[in-house]
Design a protein around this motif. Sequence first.
Motif, PDB file in Angstrom:
ATOM      1  N   GLY A 192       0.784  -1.225   0.000  1.00  4.79           N
ATOM      2  CA  GLY A 192       0.000   0.000   0.000  1.00  4.79           C
ATOM      3  C   GLY A 192       0.815   1.274   0.000  1.00  4.79           C
ATOM      4  N   CYS A 193       2.129   1.189  -0.046  1.00  4.61           N
ATOM      5  CA  CYS A 193       2.932   2.406  -0.010  1.00  4.61           C
ATOM      6  C   CYS A 193       3.619   2.643  -1.361  1.00  4.61           C
ATOM      7  CB  CYS A 193       3.953   2.360   1.125  1.00  4.61           C
ATOM      8  SG  CYS A 193       4.833   3.952   1.311  1.00  4.61           S
ATOM      9  N   GLY A 194       4.804   2.129  -1.539  1.00 12.24           N
ATOM     10  CA  GLY A 194       5.526   2.306  -2.804  1.00 12.24           C
ATOM     11  C   GLY A 194       6.180   3.656  -2.986  1.00 12.24           C
ATOM     12  N   ALA A 195       6.237   4.462  -1.930  1.00 13.70           N
ATOM     13  CA  ALA A 195       6.808   5.806  -2.039  1.00 13.70           C
ATOM     14  C   ALA A 195       8.289   5.744  -2.413  1.00 13.70           C
ATOM     15  CB  ALA A 195       6.642   6.555  -0.720  1.00 13.70           C
ATOM     16  N   VAL A 196       8.680   6.686  -3.257  1.00 14.64           N
ATOM     17  CA  VAL A 196      10.083   6.861  -3.628  1.00 14.64           C
ATOM     18  C   VAL A 196      10.570   8.098  -2.895  1.00 14.64           C
ATOM     19  CG1 VAL A 196      11.677   7.288  -5.538  1.00 14.64           C
ATOM     20  CG2 VAL A 196       9.679   5.820  -5.880  1.00 14.64           C
ATOM     21  N   HIS A 197      11.784   8.027  -2.324  1.00 15.68           N
ATOM     22  CA  HIS A 197      12.272   9.191  -1.589  1.00 15.68           C
ATOM     23  C   HIS A 197      13.753   9.445  -1.835  1.00 15.68           C
ATOM     24  CE1 HIS A 197      12.979   5.895   1.369  1.00 15.68           C
ATOM     25  NE2 HIS A 197      14.039   6.615   1.694  1.00 15.68           N
ATOM     26  N   HIS A 198      14.127  10.667  -1.547  1.00 13.58           N
ATOM     27  CA  HIS A 198      15.508  11.122  -1.578  1.00 13.58           C
ATOM     28  C   HIS A 198      15.576  12.255  -0.573  1.00 13.58           C
ATOM     29  CE1 HIS A 198      19.494  11.680  -3.221  1.00 13.58           C
ATOM     30  NE2 HIS A 198      19.298  12.958  -3.048  1.00 13.58           N
ATOM     31  N   TYR A 199      16.471  12.317   0.244  1.00 16.10           N
ATOM     32  CA  TYR A 199      17.762  11.708   0.416  1.00 16.10           C
ATOM     33  C   TYR A 199      17.602  10.281   0.939  1.00 16.10           C
ATOM     34  CZ  TYR A 199      17.118  12.691   5.381  1.00 16.10           C
ATOM     35  OH  TYR A 199      16.631  12.722   6.657  1.00 16.10           O
ATOM     36  N   PRO A 200      18.614   9.443   0.737  1.00 19.36           N
ATOM     37  CA  PRO A 200      18.506   8.037   1.157  1.00 19.36           C
ATOM     38  C   PRO A 200      18.334   7.883   2.669  1.00 19.36           C
ATOM     39  CG  PRO A 200      20.331   8.340  -0.360  1.00 19.36           C
ATOM     40  CD  PRO A 200      19.852   9.709   0.007  1.00 19.36           C
ATOM     41  N   ARG A 201      17.336   7.085   3.042  1.00 16.62           N
ATOM     42  CA  ARG A 201      17.098   6.725   4.439  1.00 16.62           C
ATOM     43  C   ARG A 201      16.829   5.229   4.515  1.00 16.62           C
ATOM     44  NH1 ARG A 201      13.144  11.766   4.719  1.00 16.62           N
ATOM     45  NH2 ARG A 201      13.492  11.467   2.522  1.00 16.62           N
ATOM     46  N   GLU A 202      17.031   4.656   5.667  1.00 17.79           N
ATOM     47  CA  GLU A 202      16.838   3.217   5.834  1.00 17.79           C
ATOM     48  C   GLU A 202      15.381   2.852   6.086  1.00 17.79           C
ATOM     49  OE1 GLU A 202      19.877   1.012   7.951  1.00 17.79           O
ATOM     50  OE2 GLU A 202      21.063   2.853   8.058  1.00 17.79           O
ATOM     51  N   PHE A 203      14.513   3.859   6.181  1.00 16.10           N
ATOM     52  CA  PHE A 203      13.085   3.625   6.401  1.00 16.10           C
ATOM     53  C   PHE A 203      12.317   4.543   5.456  1.00 16.10           C
ATOM     54  CE2 PHE A 203      14.401   7.094   9.035  1.00 16.10           C
ATOM     55  CZ  PHE A 203      13.394   8.031   8.869  1.00 16.10           C
ATOM     56  N   CYS A 204      11.063   4.252   5.254  1.00 13.78           N
ATOM     57  CA  CYS A 204      10.219   5.074   4.388  1.00 13.78           C
ATOM     58  C   CYS A 204       9.698   6.279   5.185  1.00 13.78           C
ATOM     59  CB  CYS A 204       9.054   4.245   3.869  1.00 13.78           C
ATOM     60  SG  CYS A 204       7.857   5.216   2.912  1.00 13.78           S
ATOM     61  N   PRO A 205       9.932   7.503   4.718  1.00 16.48           N
ATOM     62  CA  PRO A 205       9.434   8.667   5.452  1.00 16.48           C
ATOM     63  C   PRO A 205       7.928   8.861   5.330  1.00 16.48           C
ATOM     64  CG  PRO A 205      10.512   9.357   3.428  1.00 16.48           C
ATOM     65  CD  PRO A 205      10.712   7.879   3.537  1.00 16.48           C
ATOM     66  N   ARG A 206       7.268   8.083   4.463  1.00 16.64           N
ATOM     67  CA  ARG A 206       5.813   8.201   4.319  1.00 16.64           C
ATOM     68  C   ARG A 206       5.086   7.258   5.273  1.00 16.64           C
ATOM     69  NH1 ARG A 206       2.778   6.664  -1.154  1.00 16.64           N
ATOM     70  NH2 ARG A 206       0.748   6.272  -0.258  1.00 16.64           N
ATOM     71  N   CYS A 207       5.496   5.962   5.292  1.00 17.03           N
ATOM     72  CA  CYS A 207       4.763   4.991   6.115  1.00 17.03           C
ATOM     73  C   CYS A 207       5.615   4.441   7.266  1.00 17.03           C
ATOM     74  CB  CYS A 207       4.272   3.836   5.249  1.00 17.03           C
ATOM     75  SG  CYS A 207       5.558   2.665   4.747  1.00 17.03           S
ATOM     76  N   TRP A 208       6.854   4.831   7.321  1.00 15.31           N
ATOM     77  CA  TRP A 208       7.814   4.388   8.333  1.00 15.31           C
ATOM     78  C   TRP A 208       8.208   2.919   8.167  1.00 15.31           C
ATOM     79  CZ3 TRP A 208      10.191   8.031  11.180  1.00 15.31           C
ATOM     80  CH2 TRP A 208       9.582   9.277  11.221  1.00 15.31           C
ATOM     81  N   GLY A 209       7.857   2.324   7.023  1.00 16.05           N
ATOM     82  CA  GLY A 209       8.223   0.934   6.759  1.00 16.05           C
ATOM     83  C   GLY A 209       9.726   0.765   6.574  1.00 16.05           C
ATOM     84  N   GLU A 210      10.194  -0.444   6.846  1.00 11.27           N
ATOM     85  CA  GLU A 210      11.626  -0.725   6.741  1.00 11.27           C
ATOM     86  C   GLU A 210      11.985  -1.565   5.516  1.00 11.27           C
ATOM     87  OE1 GLU A 210      12.917  -2.325  10.472  1.00 11.27           O
ATOM     88  OE2 GLU A 210      12.324  -0.518  11.558  1.00 11.27           O
ATOM     89  N   ASP A 211      10.986  -1.933   4.700  1.00 12.88           N
ATOM     90  CA  ASP A 211      11.257  -2.694   3.484  1.00 12.88           C
ATOM     91  C   ASP A 211      11.489  -1.699   2.345  1.00 12.88           C
ATOM     92  OD1 ASP A 211      11.582  -4.591   1.537  1.00 12.88           O
ATOM     93  OD2 ASP A 211       9.500  -5.295   1.568  1.00 12.88           O
ATOM     94  N   VAL A 212      12.681  -1.126   2.337  1.00 15.85           N
ATOM     95  CA  VAL A 212      13.041  -0.074   1.386  1.00 15.85           C
ATOM     96  C   VAL A 212      14.276  -0.528   0.611  1.00 15.85           C
ATOM     97  CG1 VAL A 212      13.658   2.364   1.166  1.00 15.85           C
ATOM     98  CG2 VAL A 212      12.118   1.642   2.985  1.00 15.85           C
ATOM     99  N   VAL A 213      14.234  -0.348  -0.704  1.00 21.79           N
ATOM    100  CA  VAL A 213      15.322  -0.818  -1.572  1.00 21.79           C
ATOM    101  C   VAL A 213      15.816   0.314  -2.464  1.00 21.79           C
ATOM    102  CG1 VAL A 213      14.511  -3.214  -1.608  1.00 21.79           C
ATOM    103  CG2 VAL A 213      13.690  -1.604  -3.347  1.00 21.79           C
ATOM    104  N   TRP A 214      17.029   0.132  -2.992  1.00 24.39           N
ATOM    105  CA  TRP A 214      17.570   1.053  -3.988  1.00 24.39           C
ATOM    106  C   TRP A 214      16.888   0.786  -5.314  1.00 24.39           C
ATOM    107  CZ3 TRP A 214      20.329   4.912  -2.251  1.00 24.39           C
ATOM    108  CH2 TRP A 214      21.092   4.761  -1.090  1.00 24.39           C
ATOM    109  N   THR A 215      16.590   1.852  -6.056  1.00 25.45           N
ATOM    110  CA  THR A 215      16.014   1.726  -7.391  1.00 25.45           C
ATOM    111  C   THR A 215      16.629   2.795  -8.284  1.00 25.45           C
ATOM    112  OG1 THR A 215      13.928   1.584  -8.607  1.00 25.45           O
ATOM    113  CG2 THR A 215      14.031   3.219  -6.874  1.00 25.45           C
ATOM    114  N   GLU A 216      16.833   2.461  -9.542  1.00 21.01           N
ATOM    115  CA  GLU A 216      17.456   3.417 -10.452  1.00 21.01           C
ATOM    116  C   GLU A 216      16.444   4.460 -10.910  1.00 21.01           C
ATOM    117  OE1 GLU A 216      20.418   3.654 -14.306  1.00 21.01           O
ATOM    118  OE2 GLU A 216      19.786   1.703 -13.540  1.00 21.01           O
TER     119      GLU A 216
END
Length: 139
Positions: free
Chosen positions: A37-61
């Motif tokens: 339900g999230c899928g947010a893309v963010h920058h600057y790099p963080r180890e968690f999602c700043p939208r949902c606070w989830g920790e399943d975050v990966v690098w994407t080109e």
Amino acid sequence: MTVSARFDVPGVDDFTRPYWEAAARGRLLLRRCREEGCGAVHHYPREFCPRCWGEDVVWTEASGRATLYTWSVVHMNDLPPFGERLPYVAAVVDLAEGPRMMTEIVDCPESALRVAMELRVRFRPVPETPLSVPVFGPG
């Protein structure tokens, strides 16, 4: 022996190393949340999602495309080596993937800058290091 401090060398640690290694190869990476339900893309790099606070975050080109949000022409900066590049354009761009990113605009006269102008990522090598920094120019 006198050693001059440099203020253009980014800090690299285990977490940000993939970002800087990709930039050295001419690729811009962002972080993308994989939480349901999230899928947010963010920058600057963080180890968690700043939208949902989830920790399943990966690098994407990233696509490397952006539009100019705002800018300022810097005429005075006495921190090495920025003084050698005066004047330069400090800017905030809207990446095609959604996040905003602070950067520098290159290869574009100040008079040609326009809000929402299309830009493409470029990479400036950081002298005496293996690093490159993403900057943007007309696209």
